[in-house]
Design an enzyme around this catalytic site. Structure first.
Site: not given
Ligand code: ACO
Length: 453
Positions: A306, A363
Site C-alpha cells: 500500500h 483487498d
Molecule cells: N508484490 C510484490 N512486490 C511489491 C508489491 C506486491 N504486491 N507491492 C509493492 N511491491 C514492491 C515493488 O516492486 C517495489 O519494489 P522495489 O523497491 O524493489 O522496486 C516496492 O515494493 C515498492 O512498491 P511501489 O510500486 O513503489 O509502491 P507504490 O506505493 O507505488 O504502490 C501498490 C502501491 C500499487 C498498492 C502496490 O503495493 C501494488 O501494486 N500492490 C498490489 C496491488 C494491490 O493490492 N492494490 C490495492 C491497493 S489498496 C487499494 O487501492 C484499495
C-alpha cells in the site's frame, strides 16, 4: 522547530510556510513557490504531495491507524451501520436518531430509477464488465436528474447526494441482473440499505427470498471499511474532475473508472483470481512468492502492499476476522481462505516483503467474504464502489465548501523537443518513430466486413 522552511535556489533564500495538521503532521506549503521563484515541484505519482486539506479521514500508515472524522475504524465497524457512517463522513458528526432517520428517508424514497434507464442496461452486451456499466449509468443520472446538477447550490448538492446514495445500489444490482439475464428486481424500501442491495442482487420474481442476517452484517462491515481512505486514486479523481464544477454524478462516474484499475479497487478481483490460480496449481505458494519477488516478472502479490500503510492495514485485520467468523460456519474448509492465510504467513516472514513493509491490504481478504455472500468476482469492485461512495461524496462536498477551492490543474516538467520547423510530408523520415507502433488489424476480424462495429 520553526514554522517556516528555508529554500535556497540559485543563491537566493526563500521562506516557505510550514502548516501543521491536527495530528501534528507538518507540510511545507508550496502554493506560492512558482510566483516567488519561477520554479514548480515535481512528484511523479504524487507520492509526496498533499493535494488537499481535509478534515474527513486520518491515516497513520506507519502505525496502521485509520479514523473517520476522529473515530477509530475498529469502533465504527463494530458499532455503526453503513448509513450512519455515511452521514458521519459527509457532515462531520455522528447523527442523532432524528437526523439519521431523516437521512435514511431522504435516501429510501429515491431508490427507483427512471424507467427509461432500463433501456440503457438492455443496450449493453451480456459480457459487459459491471464496473463499466456502473460508471456509464451513474454518469447517465446527469441526463435524468437535471434539477440536481449545480454543485454550487447547497440544495441541489443535497439532492444529488441523496439520489446517488439511493440509486447506486439499484444500478449495481440491475447491471448484475442484466449480465445474468434475470429480471430486474425493484428496490423494496421497507428494507435497510444492505438488505435491499442483497434483495435486488439475488431475489427472483418467482421465488421467496430469505435475506441472511449474517450476510447483511458482513456486507455492512465491508461497506463501512471501504467508505473512505483520504486522497486515494479514485477520491482524488472525484476531486479533480469535480473541481471543474461538473455535476456530482459525472465526478463520481470518473471516480468509479479510477477505482476499476487493478492497482486500486480492481485488486480484490485480481486477488481472488490469484488465489484461485494458486489452488488450481496445487497450492504452490512458493512459486507465487518467487514470482512476486522477481524484478523481471511483472507479477505482484495482489492484495499486498500500500502506498500509505507500511504496517498491517487495519481494515484487512477486521476483514480477516470477519472471514474467519463467517467461514467457520461452513462445513468444509475454504481452500481460498486457507491459501490466503498461508500466503500471508509466508510473505510476512520473507525479507523481500519485510524490508519493503508490504502487508495485506483491504483487498486481500475482502474477496473471500464477497465469495461467501455469493457475489460473483466481477462484482467485487462494484461492491467497493458502493462502499466508497460516501467518501467520494464527502470529499466532493468538502471541496465545494472550501473557501480556497480552485480548479485542479497540475503543472509539468516539459522534456520534449525545443521549437523546430515544420517538415512537409514528402521530406519526412521513412524510419518509423521510436514511440509509434501502428499495427494493421488481422484480416477478417470484423464480422461486418471491412468496418468495425
Ligand atoms: N508484490 C510484490 N512486490 C511489491 C508489491 C506486491 N504486491 N507491492 C509493492 N511491491 C514492491 C515493488 O516492486 C517495489 O519494489 P522495489 O523497491 O524493489 O522496486 C516496492 O515494493 C515498492 O512498491 P511501489 O510500486 O513503489 O509502491 P507504490 O506505493 O507505488 O504502490 C501498490 C502501491 C500499487 C498498492 C502496490 O503495493 C501494488 O501494486 N500492490 C498490489 C496491488 C494491490 O493490492 N492494490 C490495492 C491497493 S489498496 C487499494 O487501492 C484499495
Amino acid at each position: 522547530m520553526g514554522d517556516t522552511a528555508k529554500l535556497i535556489l540559485q543563491d537566493q533564500e526563500y521562506e516557505l510556510h510550514v502548516r501543521v495538521g491536527t495530528e501534528g503532521n507538518r507540510v511545507i506549503d508550496i502554493s506560492k513557490l512558482y510566483a516567488m521563484t519561477g520554479h514548480i515541484t515535481l512528484d511523479d505519482g504524487f507520492a509526496n504531495t498533499g493535494g488537499a486539506t481535509s478534515a474527513i479521514t486520518y491515516i497513520d500508515g506507519e502505525q496502521g491507524i485509520l479514523r473517520y472524522r476522529g473515530y477509530r475504524i475498529e469502533e465504527l465497524a463494530e458499532r455503526c451501520d453503513f448509513l450512519e457512517v455515511a452521514f458521519l463522513l459527509i457532515y462531520g458528526e455522528l447523527p442523532t436518531a432524528e437526523q439519521l432517520e431523516e437521512f435514511r428517508q431522504g435516501i429510501r424514497r429515491r431508490t427507483l430509477l427512471h424507467e427509461g434507464m432500463k433501456d440503457i442496461f438492455r443496450g449493453f452486451p451480456p459480457d459487459a464488465h459491471p464496473m463499466a456499466i456502473l460508471s456509464s449509468v451513474v454518469n447517465a443520472l446527469s441526463i435524468y436528474c437535471k434539477d440536481s446538477l449545480d454543485p454550487l447550490d447547497e440544495n441541489q448538492r443535497q439532492l444529488a447526494m441523496y439520489r446517488l446514495l439511493a440509486k447506486m445500489p439499484t444500478i449495481a444490482a440491475f447491471g448484475y441482473k442484466q449480465s445474468v439475464g434475470q429480471a430486474f428486481m425493484y428496490p423494496q424500501n421497507h428494507l435497510d440499505y444492505c438488505q435491499n442491495f442483497l434483495y435486488m442482487m439475488f431475489a427472483l420474481p418467482s421465488e421467496r427470498y430469505h435475506i441472511n442476517p449474517e450476510h447483511v452484517e458482513a456486507l455492512n462491515l465491508l461497506l463501512i471499511l471501504h467508505a473512505d481512505h483520504g486522497q486515494n486514486c479514485s477520491t482524488s479523481t472525484v476531486r479533480m474532475v469535480g473541481s471543474s464544477n461538473v455535476n456530482l454524478f459525472s465526478a463520481v462516474a470518473a471516480g468509479i473508472n479510477a477505482l476499476w484499475g487493478q492497482l486500486h479497487g480492481g485488486a480484490n478481483e485480481a486477488c481472488i483470481n490469484m488465489l484461485e490460480q494458486i489452488v488450481a496449481e496445487g497450492g504452490n505458494i512458493g512459486k507465487f512468492i518467487d514470482r512476486a519477488k522477481d524484478p523481471n516478472d511483472p507479477f505482484r502479490l495482489m492484495g499486498f502492499g500500500h502506498r500509505i500503510y507500511k504496517n498491517y492495514d487495519p481494515r484487512a485485520k477486521i476483514i480477516k476476522a470477519m472471514a474467519d467468523r463467517l467461514l467457520s460456519k461452513q462445513a468444509a474448509t475454504n481452500p481460498l481462505f486457507q491459501v490466503a492465510q498461508e500466503l500471508e504467513e509466508v510473505a510476512l516472514k520473507d525479507p523481500y516483503f519485510v524490508d519493503r513493509k508490504l502487508y495485506p491490504n483491504v483487498d486481500f481478504y475482502s474477496g473471500i467474504i464477497y465469495r461467501a455472500l455469493g457475489i460473483p468476482k466481477n462484482m467485487f469492485t462494484v461492491l467497493f464502489a458502493l462502499g466508497r461512495l460516501p467518501g467520494w461524496i464527502a470529499h466532493w462536498r468538502e471541496m465545494h465548501m472550501s473557501s480556497s477551492k480552485r480548479i485542479h490543474r497540475p503543472r509539468q516538467l516539459y522534456i520534449g523537443y525545443p521549437e523546430r520547423p515544420y517538415v512537409p510530408i514528402v521530406k519526412r523520415s521513412t524510419e518509423p518513430p521510436k514511440e509509434v507502433s501502428i499495427q494493421r488489424p488481422p484480416q477478417g476480424v470484423f464480422p461486418g466486413g471491412e468496418f468495425e462495429l
